[in-house]
Design an enzyme around this catalytic site. Structure first.
Site, short mmCIF file in Angstrom:
data_model
loop_
_atom_site.label_atom_id
_atom_site.label_comp_id
_atom_site.label_asym_id
_atom_site.label_seq_id
_atom_site.Cartn_x
_atom_site.Cartn_y
_atom_site.Cartn_z
N THR A 115 0.44 -1.41 -0.20
CA THR A 115 0.23 -0.02 -0.08
C THR A 115 0.92 1.21 -0.09
O THR A 115 2.10 1.27 0.04
CB THR A 115 -1.14 -0.41 1.59
OG1 THR A 115 -1.35 0.81 1.21
CG2 THR A 115 -0.08 0.06 2.61
N ASP A 116 0.64 2.36 -0.44
CA ASP A 116 1.11 3.71 -0.38
C ASP A 116 1.07 4.27 0.57
O ASP A 116 1.40 4.89 1.48
CB ASP A 116 0.59 4.76 -1.18
CG ASP A 116 -1.11 4.73 -0.62
OD1 ASP A 116 -1.64 4.45 -0.26
OD2 ASP A 116 -2.06 5.87 -1.90
N GLU A 117 0.28 3.53 1.77
CA GLU A 117 0.15 4.50 3.51
C GLU A 117 1.30 3.97 4.49
O GLU A 117 1.77 4.80 5.12
CB GLU A 117 -1.27 3.61 4.06
CG GLU A 117 -2.41 3.73 3.60
CD GLU A 117 -3.69 3.53 4.27
OE1 GLU A 117 -2.79 3.18 5.37
OE2 GLU A 117 -4.96 3.53 4.27
N TYR B 76 -2.71 0.08 10.63
CA TYR B 76 -2.49 -0.99 9.83
C TYR B 76 -1.43 -1.05 8.71
O TYR B 76 -0.45 -1.74 8.56
CB TYR B 76 -2.97 -0.74 9.12
CG TYR B 76 -3.61 -0.91 7.01
CD1 TYR B 76 -3.90 -2.35 6.94
CD2 TYR B 76 -3.72 0.23 6.15
CE1 TYR B 76 -3.50 -2.92 5.57
CE2 TYR B 76 -2.80 -0.25 5.01
CZ TYR B 76 -3.86 -1.53 4.88
OH TYR B 76 -3.28 -1.93 3.11
N LYS C 245 2.08 -3.49 7.38
CA LYS C 245 2.56 -3.27 6.07
C LYS C 245 4.07 -3.07 5.82
O LYS C 245 4.94 -3.58 4.78
CB LYS C 245 1.06 -2.63 5.40
CG LYS C 245 0.01 -3.08 4.80
CD LYS C 245 0.45 -4.51 4.55
CE LYS C 245 0.20 -4.87 3.05
NZ LYS C 245 -0.39 -5.73 2.52
P1 NAD Z 1 -9.78 -6.82 2.05
O1 NAD Z 1 -9.75 -6.87 3.34
O2 NAD Z 1 -10.65 -6.71 0.97
O3 NAD Z 1 -9.02 -8.87 1.85
C1 NAD Z 1 -8.22 -9.56 2.62
C2 NAD Z 1 -8.38 -10.76 1.58
O4 NAD Z 1 -7.23 -12.11 2.59
C3 NAD Z 1 -9.83 -11.55 2.40
O5 NAD Z 1 -10.04 -12.59 1.56
C4 NAD Z 1 -9.59 -12.73 3.72
O6 NAD Z 1 -10.19 -13.75 4.20
C5 NAD Z 1 -8.41 -13.02 3.17
N1 NAD Z 1 -7.09 -13.33 4.92
C6 NAD Z 1 -6.93 -12.50 5.79
N2 NAD Z 1 -6.57 -12.79 6.96
C7 NAD Z 1 -5.61 -14.78 5.86
C8 NAD Z 1 -5.30 -15.21 6.57
N3 NAD Z 1 -4.39 -15.00 7.86
N4 NAD Z 1 -4.81 -16.11 5.78
C9 NAD Z 1 -5.82 -16.24 4.27
N5 NAD Z 1 -6.02 -15.44 3.90
C10 NAD Z 1 -6.74 -14.01 5.36
O7 NAD Z 1 -8.28 -6.09 1.44
P2 NAD Z 1 -7.82 -5.81 0.27
O8 NAD Z 1 -8.77 -4.06 0.14
O9 NAD Z 1 -8.17 -7.09 -1.54
O10 NAD Z 1 -6.98 -6.05 0.31
C11 NAD Z 1 -5.70 -6.87 -0.37
C12 NAD Z 1 -4.30 -5.93 -0.68
O11 NAD Z 1 -3.69 -5.21 -0.67
C13 NAD Z 1 -3.98 -6.59 1.08
O12 NAD Z 1 -2.36 -6.94 1.63
C14 NAD Z 1 -3.86 -4.63 0.92
O13 NAD Z 1 -3.45 -3.97 1.81
C15 NAD Z 1 -3.69 -4.15 -0.60
N6 NAD Z 1 -4.00 -2.19 -0.51
C16 NAD Z 1 -5.00 -2.64 -0.47
C17 NAD Z 1 -5.81 -1.18 -1.20
C18 NAD Z 1 -7.22 -0.94 -1.13
O14 NAD Z 1 -7.02 0.45 -1.23
N7 NAD Z 1 -7.59 -1.69 -0.62
C19 NAD Z 1 -4.85 -0.13 -1.57
C20 NAD Z 1 -3.72 -0.61 -1.64
C21 NAD Z 1 -3.21 -2.12 -0.91
O1 DAU Z 2 -4.21 3.72 0.46
C1 DAU Z 2 -4.45 2.69 0.11
C2 DAU Z 2 -5.23 2.67 1.47
O2 DAU Z 2 -7.14 2.65 1.06
C3 DAU Z 2 -5.00 0.66 1.82
O3 DAU Z 2 -4.09 0.11 2.23
C4 DAU Z 2 -5.70 0.14 2.53
O4 DAU Z 2 -6.27 -1.52 2.85
C5 DAU Z 2 -6.98 0.71 2.40
O5 DAU Z 2 -8.69 0.33 3.56
C6 DAU Z 2 -7.60 1.78 2.46
O6 DAU Z 2 -7.27 3.16 3.30
P1 DAU Z 2 -8.20 4.02 3.99
O7 DAU Z 2 -7.97 4.16 5.59
O8 DAU Z 2 -7.91 5.55 2.66
O9 DAU Z 2 -9.59 3.91 3.48
P2 DAU Z 2 -10.89 3.62 3.94
O10 DAU Z 2 -12.14 3.54 2.70
O11 DAU Z 2 -11.10 3.24 5.53
O12 DAU Z 2 -11.16 5.52 4.35
C7 DAU Z 2 -10.85 6.77 3.40
C8 DAU Z 2 -11.17 7.90 3.97
O13 DAU Z 2 -12.09 7.94 4.24
C9 DAU Z 2 -10.16 8.47 4.69
O14 DAU Z 2 -10.00 9.10 4.86
C10 DAU Z 2 -11.53 7.97 6.09
C11 DAU Z 2 -12.47 8.65 5.66
N1 DAU Z 2 -13.31 7.26 5.66
C12 DAU Z 2 -13.80 6.21 5.90
C13 DAU Z 2 -14.83 6.11 6.95
C14 DAU Z 2 -14.92 4.85 6.58
C15 DAU Z 2 -15.06 8.41 6.89
O15 DAU Z 2 -14.87 9.86 6.36
N2 DAU Z 2 -15.80 7.60 6.86
C16 DAU Z 2 -15.68 7.00 7.20
O16 DAU Z 2 -16.98 6.58 7.94
#
Ligand code: NAD
Ligand code: DAU
Length: 349
Positions: A132-134, A157, A161
């Site tokens: 992630t970019d975080e 989180y 990561k």
């Molecule tokens: P998600 O939470 O939707 O899915 C995570 C998946 O991992 C689920 O299917 C869960 O069952 C599985 N999982 C969790 N713990 C596990 C374990 N111990 N063993 C096997 N499987 C397990 O997550 P996502 O949003 O699809 O993110 C996927 C990946 O991409 C993550 O590594 C996250 O850090 C990264 N990522 C997410 C975003 C985003 O915007 N969502 C952005 C950048 C990077």
């Molecule tokens: O940048 C990549 C990341 O983006 C991934 O690594 C994470 O897995 C993914 O969850 C996401 O993280 P964020 O914290 O940015 O996403 P989220 O959707 O939780 O929140 C987006 C923005 O909205 C953040 O500034 C918090 C705000 N927010 C979120 C929720 C859930 C609200 O204002 N209200 C809310 O109820």
């Protein structure tokens, strides 16, 4: 059929993982795709009904924290490559309980690296770690995250990561494990679990529930269509250089409050509500602890070196996303029943 690769995709039942699995299963019939997922609250096999009977796809329920589960899957399927997405992914849950994040994101990743190291004797493999970019921390008004930006994680989180990224690099430098890494911005699209901002707001608008915006809604996120992220993973997995990281993002920055208002407008129309009706649901709530102000990604390396580009404009992608949620209310109902209700109650009431 003889497969040319047996690719283990961890977390393939999650949001991004299911898009990556679908892309690889459909695009590469000569690869066998083994979806390895623990099926936590965030994992859902109904995300993959359209490909579950394909002959180059199989699902294995397993935990990356279990050495036995990993040994079994590596032996049974002669795993040649890994695309690692399994993680605990929600920042708010990491604030509530960091240990689960340490276990899955750090310990689980190291178990997986170790298993790959034990099983792969030559260099003809790839371990692609999805991150992630975080990990880069929080930006001020100016600037973009580059691959060279120093790590500065600020939530449990992102700390977990960042730690997993460091272990992946350590396995490359110390043991010569053939790794590649990508760090992506916020994804959006279908099958996104409604604890995250965009699907949560859509769900609440549909149900006329208050729309919780943290703080003043001024924080900025850089949103990317999930299928463009899956395409980036495809390109990096196949053409990226070993030991390298690639940033993935779409230069698409939105203030949270502007994004929420935009969703309100789209849904006023689609739900035949009066103009401005949905905006009345916006409620400013207590800010997230340590809330990162701004993320923005410079993906120049990926674009110039590997020719990747985002395929879709945000407005178009967001409309498609809204339509998907409106047409898949049964999916939403299913994932928001049970433990989601307790989570929502704890977080927002
Ligand atoms: P998600 O939470 O939707 O899915 C995570 C998946 O991992 C689920 O299917 C869960 O069952 C599985 N999982 C969790 N713990 C596990 C374990 N111990 N063993 C096997 N499987 C397990 O997550 P996502 O949003 O699809 O993110 C996927 C990946 O991409 C993550 O590594 C996250 O850090 C990264 N990522 C997410 C975003 C985003 O915007 N969502 C952005 C950048 C990077
Ligand atoms: O940048 C990549 C990341 O983006 C991934 O690594 C994470 O897995 C993914 O969850 C996401 O993280 P964020 O914290 O940015 O996403 P989220 O959707 O939780 O929140 C987006 C923005 O909205 C953040 O500034 C918090 C705000 N927010 C979120 C929720 C859930 C609200 O204002 N209200 C809310 O109820």
């Amino acid at each position: 059929m003889e497969f040319t690769k047996n690719i283990l995709i961890t977390g393939g039942a999650g949001f991004i993982g299911s898009h990556v699995v679908r892309l690889f299963v459909n695009k590469y019939p000569n690869y066998r795709i083994i979806n390895f997922d623990k099926l936590t609250y965030a994992g859902n096999l109904s995300n993959l009904v359209d490909i579950e009977t394909k002959s180059n796809y199989c699902f294995v329920k397993g935990d990356i924290c279990s050495i036995q589960d990993l040994s079994d899957v590596f032996t049974t399927y002669q795993i040649s490559d890994v695309i690692h997405l399994a993680a605990e992914s929600h920042v708010d849950r990491s604030i509530e309980g960091p240990m689960e994040f340490v276990m899955t994101n750090v310990v689980g990743t190291v178990h997986l690296l170790q298993k790959a190291k034990e099983n792969w004797s030559d260099g003809n493999h790839v371990f692609h770690h999805v991150s992630t970019d975080e990990v880069y921390g929080s930006l001020g008004e100016e600037g973009l995250f580059q691959e060279t930006t120093p790590y500065d994680p600020r939530s449990p989180y992102s700390a977990s990561k960042a730690s997993s990224d460091h272990f992946v690099r350590a396995y490359f430098h110390t043991y010569g494990l053939p790794v590649k890494m990508s760090n992506c911005s916020n994804n959006y699209g279908s099958h996104h679990f409604p604890e995250k901002l965009i699907p949560l707001i859509i769900h609440n608008i549909v149900n006329k529930i208050p729309l919780p915006v943290y703080g003043k809604g001024e924080n900025i996120r850089d949103w990317l269509w999930v299928e463009d992220h899956a395409n980036a993973i495809d390109v990096i997995f196949h053409q990226g250089r070993l030991g390298e990281s690639y940033n993935v993002g779409g230069l698409n920055e939105w203030k949270n409050i502007d994004l929420v208002k935009y969703l309100c407008k789209i849904l006023d129309k689609k739900l035949n509500r009066e103009e401005g009706e949905n905006e009345k649901l916006i409620t400013f709530v207590k800010d997230r602890a340590g809330h990162d102000a701004r993320y923005a990604i410079d993906a120049t390396k990926l674009e110039t070196e590997l020719g990747w580009k985002p395929s879709i404009q945000f407005e178009e992608g967001l409309e498609k996303t809204v339509d998907w949620y409106l047409q898949n209310q049964d999916w939403v109902e299913k994932v928001t029943s049970g433990s989601y209700k307790e989570y929502y109650e704890r977080m927002y009431k």
